[in-house]
Enzyme design. Structure first.
Site, PDB file in Angstrom:
ATOM      1  N   ARG A  75      -7.353  -5.294   7.949  1.00  0.00           N
ATOM      2  CA  ARG A  75      -5.951  -5.280   7.525  1.00  0.00           C
ATOM      3  C   ARG A  75      -5.098  -4.413   8.441  1.00  0.00           C
ATOM      4  NH1 ARG A  75      -4.647  -5.644   1.232  1.00  0.00           N
ATOM      5  NH2 ARG A  75      -2.686  -4.970   2.094  1.00  0.00           N
ATOM      6  N   LYS A 128       4.097   2.778  -0.496  1.00  0.00           N
ATOM      7  CA  LYS A 128       5.203   1.838  -0.759  1.00  0.00           C
ATOM      8  C   LYS A 128       5.479   1.694  -2.248  1.00  0.00           C
ATOM      9  CE  LYS A 128       3.160  -1.386   1.185  1.00  0.00           C
ATOM     10  NZ  LYS A 128       2.484  -2.566   1.272  1.00  0.00           N
ATOM     11  N   ARG A 177      -9.836  -1.405  -5.835  1.00  0.00           N
ATOM     12  CA  ARG A 177      -9.322  -2.756  -5.605  1.00  0.00           C
ATOM     13  C   ARG A 177     -10.278  -3.433  -4.643  1.00  0.00           C
ATOM     14  NH1 ARG A 177      -3.009  -2.490  -3.997  1.00  0.00           N
ATOM     15  NH2 ARG A 177      -3.743  -3.869  -2.356  1.00  0.00           N
ATOM     16  N   ARG A 206      -8.524   5.346  -3.419  1.00  0.00           N
ATOM     17  CA  ARG A 206      -7.712   4.727  -4.488  1.00  0.00           C
ATOM     18  C   ARG A 206      -8.583   4.129  -5.590  1.00  0.00           C
ATOM     19  NH1 ARG A 206      -2.686   1.538  -1.844  1.00  0.00           N
ATOM     20  NH2 ARG A 206      -4.178  -0.090  -1.358  1.00  0.00           N
ATOM     21  N   ARG A 217       6.245  -9.786   5.706  1.00  0.00           N
ATOM     22  CA  ARG A 217       5.063  -9.239   6.354  1.00  0.00           C
ATOM     23  C   ARG A 217       4.848  -9.831   7.746  1.00  0.00           C
ATOM     24  NH1 ARG A 217       2.258  -7.119   1.718  1.00  0.00           N
ATOM     25  NH2 ARG A 217       0.157  -6.611   1.951  1.00  0.00           N
TER      26      ARG A 217
HETATM   27  P1  AMP Z   1      -0.182  -5.617  -1.338  1.00  0.00           P
HETATM   28  O1  AMP Z   1      -0.279  -5.145  -2.725  1.00  0.00           O
HETATM   29  O2  AMP Z   1       1.237  -5.591  -0.792  1.00  0.00           O
HETATM   30  O3  AMP Z   1      -1.147  -4.919  -0.425  1.00  0.00           O
HETATM   31  O4  AMP Z   1      -0.583  -7.192  -1.330  1.00  0.00           O
HETATM   32  C1  AMP Z   1      -1.844  -7.627  -1.808  1.00  0.00           C
HETATM   33  C2  AMP Z   1      -2.172  -9.005  -1.259  1.00  0.00           C
HETATM   34  O5  AMP Z   1      -1.172  -9.965  -1.669  1.00  0.00           O
HETATM   35  C3  AMP Z   1      -2.187  -9.114   0.261  1.00  0.00           C
HETATM   36  O6  AMP Z   1      -3.429  -8.718   0.807  1.00  0.00           O
HETATM   37  C4  AMP Z   1      -1.973 -10.611   0.457  1.00  0.00           C
HETATM   38  O7  AMP Z   1      -3.143 -11.336   0.154  1.00  0.00           O
HETATM   39  C5  AMP Z   1      -0.943 -10.912  -0.619  1.00  0.00           C
HETATM   40  N1  AMP Z   1       0.431 -10.703  -0.120  1.00  0.00           N
HETATM   41  C6  AMP Z   1       1.336  -9.788  -0.574  1.00  0.00           C
HETATM   42  N2  AMP Z   1       2.485  -9.873   0.092  1.00  0.00           N
HETATM   43  C7  AMP Z   1       2.327 -10.873   0.993  1.00  0.00           C
HETATM   44  C8  AMP Z   1       3.165 -11.453   2.010  1.00  0.00           C
HETATM   45  N3  AMP Z   1       4.429 -11.015   2.213  1.00  0.00           N
HETATM   46  N4  AMP Z   1       2.662 -12.456   2.755  1.00  0.00           N
HETATM   47  C9  AMP Z   1       1.414 -12.920   2.558  1.00  0.00           C
HETATM   48  N5  AMP Z   1       0.561 -12.417   1.647  1.00  0.00           N
HETATM   49  C10 AMP Z   1       1.007 -11.412   0.860  1.00  0.00           C
END
Ligand code: AMP
Length: 226
Positions: free
Chosen positions: A167, A14, A156, A123, A89
Site C-alpha cells: 500500500r 486522516k 484490520r 492499530r 486516491r
Molecule cells: P481507507 O479506510 O481509506 O484506508 O480505505 C479502505 C479501502 O477502501 C482501500 O484499501 C480500498 O480498497 C477502498 N477505497 C477507499 N477509498 C478508495 C478510493 N478513493 N479508490 C479506490 N478504493 C478505495
C-alpha cells in the site's frame, strides 16, 4: 460552506483529524473506506463486489468509487460543508471530483513511511462495535478487549506488514500526481502529521484560518459549548 479533502497515507490520522474537524465545525465526515467497510460488514451487494479488494488493501475500481462518492454527496446532508477522506486516491478520481465540486482546501497529512509502519501495525478495532484503538496511543484498559462493549479487539485485515508495504508503494505512486494536481490550484496545505493529534488539529486550523481547536473541550460540537 466549507469543503475539504483530507489526504494522507494509511495511519497518518486522516480519520481522527477529519472527525475532530467535522464534529466541531458541523461538517459531514465522508470516509470512503468506512462506506465500503459498512457494506462488507452488512453483506450488501456492493460489499460482495469490494470485499476482496478492501481486505487486500487494493484500490476499488474508479467507476464504482465515483458512483459511491456521487451518491453520498447527492444526499446533500452537508449544510455547512464536508470533509472527504480517502478520495480522490488517483489522478482520474481527482479530475472527476474537481469537475463537479469546488473545494476550499486540501489537507495533506505527511508522515514518514517508518512512522506509518509503527502506527499501523499497532492499530486495533473492536470486532463488535467498531471502536478504534492503538496499542501506542490509545490502549484498551483490558488487553485485547473493547473498553466500551467488551468485544474482542482485532487488526484490520489490511493492516498486515505485507499489505502495508504494498500500500505504501501504491500510495506514493498514485497520490503524488493528485497532490501535484491540487497544488497547481494552490490550496494544498501539507501538515506534519508526526505530532500528537491535538497539535496536528491546531496546525490544520491555523493553516486554513479556521477557529482554533480547544482540546480541553474534547472536540465536542460548538453548539454544546457553554
Ligand atoms: P481507507 O479506510 O481509506 O484506508 O480505505 C479502505 C479501502 O477502501 C482501500 O484499501 C480500498 O480498497 C477502498 N477505497 C477507499 N477509498 C478508495 C478510493 N478513493 N479508490 C479506490 N478504493 C478505495
Amino acid at each position: 460552506m466549507r469543503k475539504y479533502v483530507i489526504m494522507g497515507v494509511q495511519g497518518s490520522g486522516k480519520g481522527t483529524q477529519s472527525k475532530l474537524l467535522a464534529d466541531d465545525l458541523d461538517l459531514v465526515h465522508i470516509s470512503v473506506g468506512d462506506i465500503f467497510r459498512w457494506h462488507v460488514k452488512n453483506h450488501t451487494k456492493l460489499g460482495a463486489q469490494v470485499r476482496r479488494l478492501v481486505a487486500a488493501g487494493e484500490l476499488v475500481g474508479d467507476d464504482l468509487v465515483e458512483d459511491v462518492v456521487s451518491d453520498r454527496l447527492h444526499l446533500h446532508d452537508w449544510n455547512y460543508g464536508f470533509v472527504i477522506d480517502g478520495f480522490p486516491r488517483n489522478r482520474r478520481q481527482a479530475e472527476f471530483f474537481l469537475e463537479s465540486y469546488d473545494i476550499d482546501g486540501v489537507i495533506h497529512l505527511d508522515l514518514p513511511d517508518e512512522e506509518v509502519r509503527r502506527r499501523v501495525l499497532a492499530r486495533r478495532l473492536c470486532s463488535q462495535c467498531g471502536m478504534d484503538y492503538n496499542l501506542i496511543a490509545h490502549r484498551p484498559e483490558v488487553e485485547g478487549r473493547c473498553d466500551v462493549c467488551g468485544g474482542e479487539l482485532v487488526s484490520r485485515e489490511d493492516d498486515s506488514p505485507d499489505v502495508l508495504a504494498r500500500r505504501l508503494r501504491d500510495y506514493h505512486s498514485k497520490i503524488d500526481p493528485v497532490v501535484d494536481l491540487f497544488r497547481g490550484k494552490e490550496y494544498v496545505m501539507t501538515i506534519d502529521a508526526r505530532a500528537d493529534k491535538f497539535t496536528v488539529q491546531q496546525t490544520i486550523r491555523a493553516r486554513f484560518n479556521l477557529p482554533p481547536f480547544d482540546p480541553s473541550r474534547g472536540g465536542e460540537p460548538a453548539e454544546l459549548r457553554s
